[in-house]
Design a protein around this motif. Structure first.
Motif, PDB file in Angstrom:
ATOM      1  N   LEU A 281       6.657  11.938  -1.873  1.00  0.00           N
ATOM      2  CA  LEU A 281       7.105  10.460  -1.069  1.00  0.00           C
ATOM      3  C   LEU A 281       7.142   9.231  -2.006  1.00  0.00           C
ATOM      4  O   LEU A 281       7.990   8.561  -1.626  1.00  0.00           O
ATOM      5  N   ASN A 282       6.487   9.320  -3.024  1.00  0.00           N
ATOM      6  CA  ASN A 282       6.325   7.906  -4.165  1.00  0.00           C
ATOM      7  C   ASN A 282       7.829   7.691  -4.423  1.00  0.00           C
ATOM      8  O   ASN A 282       8.428   6.701  -4.221  1.00  0.00           O
TER       9      ASN A 282
ATOM     10  N   VAL B  21       9.836   1.754   4.407  1.00  0.00           N
ATOM     11  CA  VAL B  21       9.157   1.724   3.220  1.00  0.00           C
ATOM     12  C   VAL B  21       7.684   1.637   3.608  1.00  0.00           C
ATOM     13  O   VAL B  21       6.916   2.031   2.974  1.00  0.00           O
ATOM     14  N   GLY B  22       7.353   0.903   4.604  1.00  0.00           N
ATOM     15  CA  GLY B  22       6.175   0.546   5.018  1.00  0.00           C
ATOM     16  C   GLY B  22       5.574   1.921   5.452  1.00  0.00           C
ATOM     17  O   GLY B  22       4.305   2.209   5.172  1.00  0.00           O
ATOM     18  N   LYS B  23       6.116   2.689   6.405  1.00  0.00           N
ATOM     19  CA  LYS B  23       5.785   4.128   6.804  1.00  0.00           C
ATOM     20  C   LYS B  23       5.567   5.182   5.498  1.00  0.00           C
ATOM     21  O   LYS B  23       4.564   5.566   5.519  1.00  0.00           O
ATOM     22  N   LEU B  24       6.363   5.164   4.614  1.00  0.00           N
ATOM     23  CA  LEU B  24       6.338   5.872   3.529  1.00  0.00           C
ATOM     24  C   LEU B  24       4.867   5.273   2.699  1.00  0.00           C
ATOM     25  O   LEU B  24       4.295   6.448   2.295  1.00  0.00           O
ATOM     26  N   ASN B  25       4.618   4.199   2.423  1.00  0.00           N
ATOM     27  CA  ASN B  25       3.785   3.585   1.825  1.00  0.00           C
ATOM     28  C   ASN B  25       2.371   4.000   2.713  1.00  0.00           C
ATOM     29  O   ASN B  25       1.291   4.328   1.913  1.00  0.00           O
TER      30      ASN B  25
ATOM     31  N   ASN C 145      -2.865   9.528   1.928  1.00  0.00           N
ATOM     32  CA  ASN C 145      -2.915  10.809   1.342  1.00  0.00           C
ATOM     33  C   ASN C 145      -3.796  10.614  -0.121  1.00  0.00           C
ATOM     34  O   ASN C 145      -3.655  11.488  -0.864  1.00  0.00           O
ATOM     35  N   GLY C 146      -4.278   9.376  -0.203  1.00  0.00           N
ATOM     36  CA  GLY C 146      -5.136   9.111  -1.443  1.00  0.00           C
ATOM     37  C   GLY C 146      -4.328   8.642  -2.509  1.00  0.00           C
ATOM     38  O   GLY C 146      -4.602   8.694  -3.719  1.00  0.00           O
ATOM     39  N   GLY C 147      -2.947   8.229  -2.584  1.00  0.00           N
ATOM     40  CA  GLY C 147      -2.099   7.994  -3.641  1.00  0.00           C
ATOM     41  C   GLY C 147      -1.944   6.327  -3.763  1.00  0.00           C
ATOM     42  O   GLY C 147      -2.549   5.698  -2.957  1.00  0.00           O
ATOM     43  N   THR C 148      -1.182   6.187  -4.656  1.00  0.00           N
ATOM     44  CA  THR C 148      -0.860   4.642  -4.690  1.00  0.00           C
ATOM     45  C   THR C 148       0.638   4.415  -4.568  1.00  0.00           C
ATOM     46  O   THR C 148       1.357   5.180  -5.511  1.00  0.00           O
ATOM     47  N   ALA C 149       1.007   3.919  -3.569  1.00  0.00           N
ATOM     48  CA  ALA C 149       2.469   3.762  -3.271  1.00  0.00           C
ATOM     49  C   ALA C 149       3.298   2.574  -4.179  1.00  0.00           C
ATOM     50  O   ALA C 149       2.641   1.641  -4.676  1.00  0.00           O
ATOM     51  N   TYR C 150       4.568   3.004  -4.502  1.00  0.00           N
ATOM     52  CA  TYR C 150       5.256   2.040  -5.235  1.00  0.00           C
ATOM     53  C   TYR C 150       5.554   0.692  -4.618  1.00  0.00           C
ATOM     54  O   TYR C 150       5.755   0.910  -3.294  1.00  0.00           O
ATOM     55  N   ASN C 151       5.346  -0.368  -5.135  1.00  0.00           N
ATOM     56  CA  ASN C 151       5.120  -1.450  -4.335  1.00  0.00           C
ATOM     57  C   ASN C 151       6.464  -2.671  -4.690  1.00  0.00           C
ATOM     58  O   ASN C 151       6.648  -3.445  -3.775  1.00  0.00           O
TER      59      ASN C 151
END
Length: 160
Positions: free
Chosen positions: A27-28, A74-78, A84-90
């Protein structure tokens, strides 16, 4: 045979699905791609408004309407990446207008169509994987919204 506990609480429930790490890894890139697309659409809308043409204003309004959903996407993906414990691209490294686009309306429309179609293709490929139900629903909405943006771009391309 796995216990009922294992079936329910491992990898998304009764059905085999991607792990949390795999979900983040899938997803990122989509979040980054959509963030970059959104930046490009902001540039396109500004250029259309700058023409001073009433017909172009109408397309700019459609793009802005499409962008409301794209920003929520983008907000829903983030949110899913974070859960899920990840760091989303911002996207903080992107500046408005940084995404290079050709100067002519027909050319920047064609370029955005190419980028949006690539994004839609990536979404459809990702959707083929065994995601958790929530992730599948989000990806399904992203596909619908991407198709809507492509229709707007198709209408624009017929104008130029």
């Amino acid at each position: 045979m796995p216990s009922p506990f294992d079936l329910v609480f491992q990898k998304g429930g009764f059905f085999k699905s991607l792990s949390r790490e795999e979900t983040v890894d899938r997803l990122n890139p989509l979040a980054e791609q959509l963030t970059r697309l959104n930046n490009g659409y902001e540039t396109v809308a500004a250029r259309l408004i700058a023409t001073g043409d009433a017909g172009m204003f109408a397309f700019a309004d459609r793009i802005k309407a499409d962008q409301r959903f794209a920003r929520m996407d983008v907000g829903k993906l983030n949110e899913t990446i974070f859960s899920n414990g990840g760091t989303a691209y911002n996207g903080t490294s992107l500046e408005p207008g940084q995404i290079a686009l050709p100067a002519e309306p027909a050319d920047f429309t064609a370029e955005m169509q190419r980028r949006e179609q690539a994004h839609l293709n990536d979404l459809n490929e990702t959707l083929k994987l065994d995601h958790q139900i929530r992730s599948q629903a989000i990806l399904g909405n992203l596909v619908t919204h991407s198709e809507e943006r492509l229709r707007t771009l198709d209408d624009m391309s017929r104008t130029f």
